[in-house]
Design an enzyme around this catalytic site. Structure first.
Site, short mmCIF file in Angstrom:
data_model
loop_
_atom_site.label_atom_id
_atom_site.label_comp_id
_atom_site.label_asym_id
_atom_site.label_seq_id
_atom_site.Cartn_x
_atom_site.Cartn_y
_atom_site.Cartn_z
N HIS A 8 9.48 -0.97 8.79
CA HIS A 8 8.53 -2.07 8.99
C HIS A 8 8.53 -3.02 7.78
O HIS A 8 8.72 -4.23 7.91
CB HIS A 8 7.10 -1.54 9.14
CG HIS A 8 6.90 -0.53 10.22
ND1 HIS A 8 6.96 -0.84 11.56
CD2 HIS A 8 6.59 0.80 10.15
CE1 HIS A 8 6.69 0.24 12.27
NE2 HIS A 8 6.47 1.25 11.45
N ASP A 9 8.21 -2.45 6.61
CA ASP A 9 7.97 -3.29 5.43
C ASP A 9 9.25 -3.93 4.87
O ASP A 9 9.24 -5.12 4.51
CB ASP A 9 7.23 -2.48 4.36
CG ASP A 9 5.84 -2.06 4.84
OD1 ASP A 9 5.41 -2.56 5.91
OD2 ASP A 9 5.18 -1.25 4.18
N VAL A 31 2.67 -6.38 3.02
CA VAL A 31 3.13 -5.27 3.87
C VAL A 31 2.04 -4.20 3.91
O VAL A 31 2.32 -3.01 3.94
CB VAL A 31 4.49 -4.71 3.37
CG1 VAL A 31 5.58 -5.75 3.51
CG2 VAL A 31 4.41 -4.24 1.91
N ASP A 64 6.80 0.96 2.29
CA ASP A 64 6.52 0.01 1.20
C ASP A 64 7.50 0.24 0.06
O ASP A 64 8.03 -0.71 -0.54
CB ASP A 64 5.10 0.19 0.66
CG ASP A 64 4.04 0.06 1.73
OD1 ASP A 64 3.91 0.99 2.54
OD2 ASP A 64 3.35 -0.97 1.74
N ASP A 113 0.87 -1.19 0.00
CA ASP A 113 0.00 0.00 0.00
C ASP A 113 0.91 1.24 0.00
O ASP A 113 0.85 2.07 0.89
CB ASP A 113 -0.98 0.00 1.19
CG ASP A 113 -0.29 0.01 2.55
OD1 ASP A 113 0.89 -0.40 2.64
OD2 ASP A 113 -0.92 0.43 3.53
C1 BDR Z 1 2.57 -0.56 8.59
O1 BDR Z 1 1.55 0.43 8.39
C2 BDR Z 1 1.85 1.21 7.27
O2 BDR Z 1 1.61 2.56 7.53
C3 BDR Z 1 3.29 0.93 6.91
O3 BDR Z 1 3.48 1.03 5.50
C4 BDR Z 1 3.51 -0.47 7.40
O4 BDR Z 1 3.13 -1.43 6.45
C5 BDR Z 1 3.25 -0.32 9.93
O5 BDR Z 1 2.31 -0.38 10.96
CA CA Z 2 2.77 -0.77 4.13
#
Ligand code: BDR
Ligand code: CA
Length: 308
Positions: free
Chosen positions: A239-240, A123, A14, A9
């Site tokens: 994160h991703d 993700v 991402d 997304d």
């Molecule tokens: C996740 O939420 C999104 O905002 C980021 O892209 C990530 O996938 C982190 O909580």
């Molecule tokens: Ca994401």
């Protein structure tokens, strides 16, 4: 090489996950699917194409769900900026044409074509995969595994959307419930580990000389500012990219097999990932969760790959 579909997304992190996946040279990326999440679906799809153009890649992008299964979309412009990628890549033009196959049909087609060989990295909210499971339930036997960036399992109370809840699961908890109970082998890369290694200015400076240095520096600025203002930390969580890194090398994380379910009824804790560490519910484990991460090795690889 591992055959993989990445569900995104896009979204700042991402975008960084796509860079990591492509530049690792360790994955056979069959396609990238998009879903409504951080920003509306059309923007997600355009952003994803822009990132691929930046990479000079011809990986195809398949447009997916424009809304969660039941709820209204919940966007995160605060974290990702007005255009979803921190105000960057405005000068990259991409075509607005979309592939004939939807994201859902693409996932089903590839799962069928590569039975037992296809992995997914998600993700983003799990809407596309949930819809694919509903449309062709046999994919749960065909898909090799899914690595999911989402949830919060041991550090309760430190969510990023509700106190209990992480964005990807919160944005479509009903979809997450379908996926969690599907029987597909899965690994949950949750906030518990994705926040352990922050990308700081110091790391970004190490990217000097990389074709992506300016993009990483500029796109993450809004995310780093948000993180500082809200959590008092310098840098931003990858994160991703960590989910992609775990698909490539599970040795980066310490895992445990447990039973995890998703709360879908409560207003206070909608989207909470509840992990039965003590097996009070007497259910079989349905996924691996991550308890710890070797973030130094991960950040080192992130910098190394992006410098290629
Ligand atoms: C996740 O939420 C999104 O905002 C980021 O892209 C990530 O996938 C982190 O909580
Ligand atoms: Ca994401």
């Amino acid at each position: 090489m591992e055959k993989v579909i990445i569900d995104v997304d896009t979204g700042i992190d991402d975008a960084l996950a796509i860079l990591y996946a492509v530049k690792s040279n360790k994955l056979d990326i069959l396609g990238i699917t998009t879903v409504c999440g951080n920003v509306p679906i059309d923007l997600v799809t355009v952003n994803t194409k822009k990132v691929l153009k930046l990479l000079d890649s011809n990986i195809k992008v398949y447009k997916g769900a424009s809304q969660p299964l039941l709820r209204e979309p919940f966007y995160e412009f605060r974290v990702h900026g007005d255009n979803g990628i921190g105000g960057t890549l405005n000068d990259i033009e991409v075509s607005s044409e979309i592939e004939d196959l939807s994201a859902v049909d693409f996932i089903i087609e590839k799962a069928k074509q590569f039975k037992g060989e296809l992995s997914l990295v998600t993700v983003a909210p799990l809407t596309n995969l949930a819809l694919a499971i509903r449309k062709e339930p046999k994919i749960v036997e065909w898909i090799k595994k899914v690595v999911i960036m989402g949830g919060l399992v041991s550090e309760a109370g430190t969510g990023n959307t509700l106190p209990t809840s992480e964005f990807n699961i919160f944005a479509d908890a009903e979809a997450a419930k379908i996926v969690f109970h599907s029987g597909i082998p899965m690994t949950l890369v949750s906030l518990d580990v994705t926040r352990k290694g922050m990308l700081t200015e110091k790391h970004i400076e190490q990217l000097k000389g990389s074709p992506f240095y300016e993009f990483v520096r500029d796109s993450t600025e809004v995310f780093r500012t948000f993180t500082y203002e809200n959590y008092g930390e310098n840098g931003c969580a990858l994160h991703d990219p960590l989910a992609v890194a775990v698909l490539i090398d599970e040795g980066l994380v310490q895992t445990k097999e447990v039973y995890v379910d998703v709360e879908t009824k409560s207003e206070l804790s909608y989207g909470q990932t509840i992990c039965d560490f003590q097996n009070l519910l007497g259910k079989e484990p349905n996924m691996k969760i991550c308890l710890d991460v070797d973030h130094e090795t991960f950040l080192h690889r992130f910098i190394e790959y992006l410098k290629r």
